[in-house]
Design a protein around this motif. Structure first.
Motif, PDB file in Angstrom:
ATOM      1  N   GLN A 145       0.832  -1.202   0.000  1.00 45.21           N
ATOM      2  CA  GLN A 145       0.000   0.000   0.000  1.00 45.21           C
ATOM      3  C   GLN A 145       0.872   1.260   0.000  1.00 45.21           C
ATOM      4  O   GLN A 145       0.566   2.241  -0.666  1.00 45.21           O
ATOM      5  N   GLN A 149       1.193   4.247  -3.172  1.00 42.71           N
ATOM      6  CA  GLN A 149       0.732   5.610  -2.879  1.00 42.71           C
ATOM      7  C   GLN A 149       1.771   6.664  -3.241  1.00 42.71           C
ATOM      8  O   GLN A 149       1.496   7.848  -3.170  1.00 42.71           O
ATOM      9  N   ILE A 154      -4.846   7.975  -7.717  1.00 46.33           N
ATOM     10  CA  ILE A 154      -5.758   6.933  -7.226  1.00 46.33           C
ATOM     11  C   ILE A 154      -6.559   6.298  -8.374  1.00 46.33           C
ATOM     12  O   ILE A 154      -6.816   5.092  -8.373  1.00 46.33           O
TER      13      ILE A 154
ATOM     14  N   ASN B  85      -9.762   1.170   3.152  1.00 46.89           N
ATOM     15  CA  ASN B  85      -8.809   1.061   2.040  1.00 46.89           C
ATOM     16  C   ASN B  85      -9.254   0.149   0.900  1.00 46.89           C
ATOM     17  O   ASN B  85      -8.453  -0.207   0.046  1.00 46.89           O
ATOM     18  N   ASP B  99     -11.079  14.176  -4.903  1.00 49.11           N
ATOM     19  CA  ASP B  99     -10.076  14.231  -5.982  1.00 49.11           C
ATOM     20  C   ASP B  99      -8.987  13.171  -5.829  1.00 49.11           C
ATOM     21  O   ASP B  99      -8.448  12.691  -6.811  1.00 49.11           O
ATOM     22  N   GLU B 100      -8.642  12.853  -4.603  1.00 46.26           N
ATOM     23  CA  GLU B 100      -7.581  11.869  -4.363  1.00 46.26           C
ATOM     24  C   GLU B 100      -7.897  11.091  -3.098  1.00 46.26           C
ATOM     25  O   GLU B 100      -8.871  11.407  -2.386  1.00 46.26           O
ATOM     26  N   TYR B 101      -7.077  10.093  -2.828  1.00 47.05           N
ATOM     27  CA  TYR B 101      -7.380   9.175  -1.720  1.00 47.05           C
ATOM     28  C   TYR B 101      -6.076   8.721  -1.086  1.00 47.05           C
ATOM     29  O   TYR B 101      -5.214   8.167  -1.766  1.00 47.05           O
ATOM     30  N   ILE B 102      -5.923   8.983   0.182  1.00 47.86           N
ATOM     31  CA  ILE B 102      -4.744   8.522   0.924  1.00 47.86           C
ATOM     32  C   ILE B 102      -5.183   7.412   1.877  1.00 47.86           C
ATOM     33  O   ILE B 102      -6.131   7.581   2.643  1.00 47.86           O
ATOM     34  N   MET B 103      -4.492   6.289   1.778  1.00 52.82           N
ATOM     35  CA  MET B 103      -4.813   5.153   2.640  1.00 52.82           C
ATOM     36  C   MET B 103      -3.904   5.177   3.866  1.00 52.82           C
ATOM     37  O   MET B 103      -2.682   5.170   3.725  1.00 52.82           O
ATOM     38  N   LYS B 104      -4.501   5.225   5.046  1.00 52.54           N
ATOM     39  CA  LYS B 104      -3.702   5.194   6.279  1.00 52.54           C
ATOM     40  C   LYS B 104      -3.111   3.798   6.463  1.00 52.54           C
ATOM     41  O   LYS B 104      -3.776   2.826   6.096  1.00 52.54           O
ATOM     42  N   PRO B 105      -1.915   3.647   7.032  1.00 56.94           N
ATOM     43  CA  PRO B 105      -1.086   4.731   7.565  1.00 56.94           C
ATOM     44  C   PRO B 105      -0.378   5.505   6.458  1.00 56.94           C
ATOM     45  O   PRO B 105      -0.122   4.962   5.380  1.00 56.94           O
ATOM     46  N   ASP B 107       2.651   8.851   5.610  1.00 52.15           N
ATOM     47  CA  ASP B 107       3.747   9.663   6.143  1.00 52.15           C
ATOM     48  C   ASP B 107       3.898  10.892   5.255  1.00 52.15           C
ATOM     49  O   ASP B 107       3.115  11.103   4.334  1.00 52.15           O
ATOM     50  N   SER B 109       6.017  11.632   2.968  1.00 50.96           N
ATOM     51  CA  SER B 109       6.298  11.377   1.544  1.00 50.96           C
ATOM     52  C   SER B 109       5.016  11.073   0.776  1.00 50.96           C
ATOM     53  O   SER B 109       4.869  11.454  -0.391  1.00 50.96           O
ATOM     54  N   ILE B 110       4.072  10.409   1.413  1.00 49.36           N
ATOM     55  CA  ILE B 110       2.813  10.088   0.738  1.00 49.36           C
ATOM     56  C   ILE B 110       1.960  11.348   0.580  1.00 49.36           C
ATOM     57  O   ILE B 110       1.376  11.585  -0.479  1.00 49.36           O
ATOM     58  N   ALA B 113       3.477  13.252  -2.214  1.00 45.32           N
ATOM     59  CA  ALA B 113       3.200  12.618  -3.505  1.00 45.32           C
ATOM     60  C   ALA B 113       1.763  12.867  -3.936  1.00 45.32           C
ATOM     61  O   ALA B 113       1.491  13.217  -5.096  1.00 45.32           O
ATOM     62  N   LYS B 114       0.840  12.718  -3.015  1.00 45.69           N
ATOM     63  CA  LYS B 114      -0.576  12.899  -3.356  1.00 45.69           C
ATOM     64  C   LYS B 114      -0.893  14.364  -3.651  1.00 45.69           C
ATOM     65  O   LYS B 114      -1.676  14.660  -4.565  1.00 45.69           O
ATOM     66  N   GLU B 117       0.124  15.035  -7.078  1.00 46.61           N
ATOM     67  CA  GLU B 117      -0.826  14.487  -8.059  1.00 46.61           C
ATOM     68  C   GLU B 117      -1.933  15.476  -8.399  1.00 46.61           C
ATOM     69  O   GLU B 117      -2.400  15.533  -9.526  1.00 46.61           O
TER      70      GLU B 117
END
Lengths: 267, 121
Positions: A145, A149, A154, B85, B99-105, B107, B109-110, B113-114, B117
């Protein structure tokens, strides 16, 4: 040994890094200290040599890492090649240091966006790395995952991967586009066909000058006259060996010969 | 400086997220539920909304639909940031207007990055 077998130069400054990375190898092979490991290495214990090489190589990567490089491929390199190869409808691309496959699959996604296979094109997309564990990961096509990311929008994740628990697997369609192979850049490139594009990013920097020159010259040998070489945005091959020509405002993009006509995709 | 509204019922997550966002030069505003977040949006629509799925009173998806229905509701970039998730949740969030999707966990850098995007960096 690292320089002779993998072209990688380890200076005194990297001694801390070396010790950190050798730790897992020492535990795996049952060595109590680095001195005994080094002694065994001198005896040519091949499995140990491979394990040390794999431990010392840097494998950090991400999908669409350094996005601008992929934009350059999509907007500058690919449009020109699609015109130049319209009669053969064949493209050959090589990711020379592919780590766990993210770079190669990123390219596969861009090529798939253009529906080239459906239009009758043959795409030879080779992905190689000196690290066999990384090649196995690329062949498996399963990413954490965390990995998916970093660099993947997405919507692309949903269309290009299927979820398996907390991991994501590249779709069979994209998996089939990439041929993986464990390969040392110091070895002969003879098995490769003539290539249209070579990605050799963030690897030349680890080589000594002689090895770097040798690799660049041999890439030039197998690149088509209008072929493109993409290196890391902070790397340059201009004026090295046979002489690649940089492209203005396209960091990391070089042509073997100055192209007669570069087509930049509109929009 | 762009403003990011962080909507999460966990004080710890809000604190960690806001610290990362400040390092990325964002002004941060916090809400611990969807209703409070909607009031903040009506008062001053943020540039970005980082949004948990499971919230008291109003779910994250209900909140996105409500924000998008506001007069200037198309302005903020909305990113879910959640432990939900699976593909069905992600699809539902995008369908609702995220617009976007962050999956926990996650940090830094993610988040970087998102945010790249969606053109925030």
């Amino acid at each position: 040994m690292m320089q002779r077998r993998a072209g990688i130069v380890l200076t005194e400054k990297k001694s801390h890094l070396v010790e950190n990375r050798l730790g897992p190898v020492m535990r795996r092979f049952g060595f109590k200290d680095t001195a005994s490991l080094l002694a065994e290495l001198r005896h040519g214990h091949e499995a140990l040599v491979q394990a040390v090489i794999e431990a010392m190589t840097t494998n950090d990567s991400a999908f669409f890492r350094d996005r601008k490089t992929f934009d350059e491929f999509r907007d500058i390199v690919l449009p020109s090649l699609l015109v130049a190869r319209a009669s053969t409808k064949r493209l050959s691309i090589w990711c020379a240091a592919c780590a766990a496959g993210q770079e190669a699959y990123s390219l596969a996604m861009l090529l798939d966006d253009r529906k080239l296979l459906a239009e009758g094109w043959t795409i030879d997309l080779y992905a190689t790395d000196i690290n066999g564990q990384m090649i196995a990961r690329g062949e498996e096509g399963l990413y954490s995952q965390f990995e998916v990311q970093r660099g993947l929008p997405i919507r692309r994740l949903l269309t290009c991967f299927t979820q398996e628990g907390n991991s994501w697997r590249i779709t069979p369609h994209l998996r089939r586009m990439v041929t993986f192979r464990k390969f040392n850049l110091l070895d002969s490139f003879g098995w490769l066909p003539d290539l249209d594009v070579v990605f050799c990013r963030n690897v030349l920097m680890y080589f000594d000058q002689k090895t770097r020159l040798s690799v660049i010259d041999r890439i030039a040998d197998i690149l088509a006259p209008d072929g493109a070489l993409l290196v890391g945005p902070a790397e340059s091959v201009a004026g090295v060996g046979v002489g690649f020509t940089p492209v203005e405002n396209a960091p990391g993009l070089f042509y073997k010969a100055r192209p007669v006509q570069l087509l930049r995709r509109a929009g | 400086m762009k403003t990011c509204l962080v909507v999460d019922d966990s004080r710890v997550i809000r604190k960690i997220t806001c610290r990362i966002l400040k390092e990325l030069a964002f002004h941060t505003v916090e809400a611990d539920n969807g209703e409070e977040a909607l009031v903040l949006c009506r008062r001053n629509m943020p540039d970005v909304i980082l949004l948990d799925w499971n919230l008291p009173h109003m779910s994250g998806v209900e909140f996105v639909r409500s924000v998008r229905a506001e007069k200037n509701g198309s302005v903020p970039v909305v990113l879910f940031c959640t432990t939900e998730n699976d593909v069905s949740h992600i699809s539902e969030a995008l369908g609702a207007g995220a617009d976007e999707y962050i999956m926990k966990p996650f940090d830094k850098s993610i988040i970087e990055a998102k945010f790249s995007e969606v053109g925030l960096m």
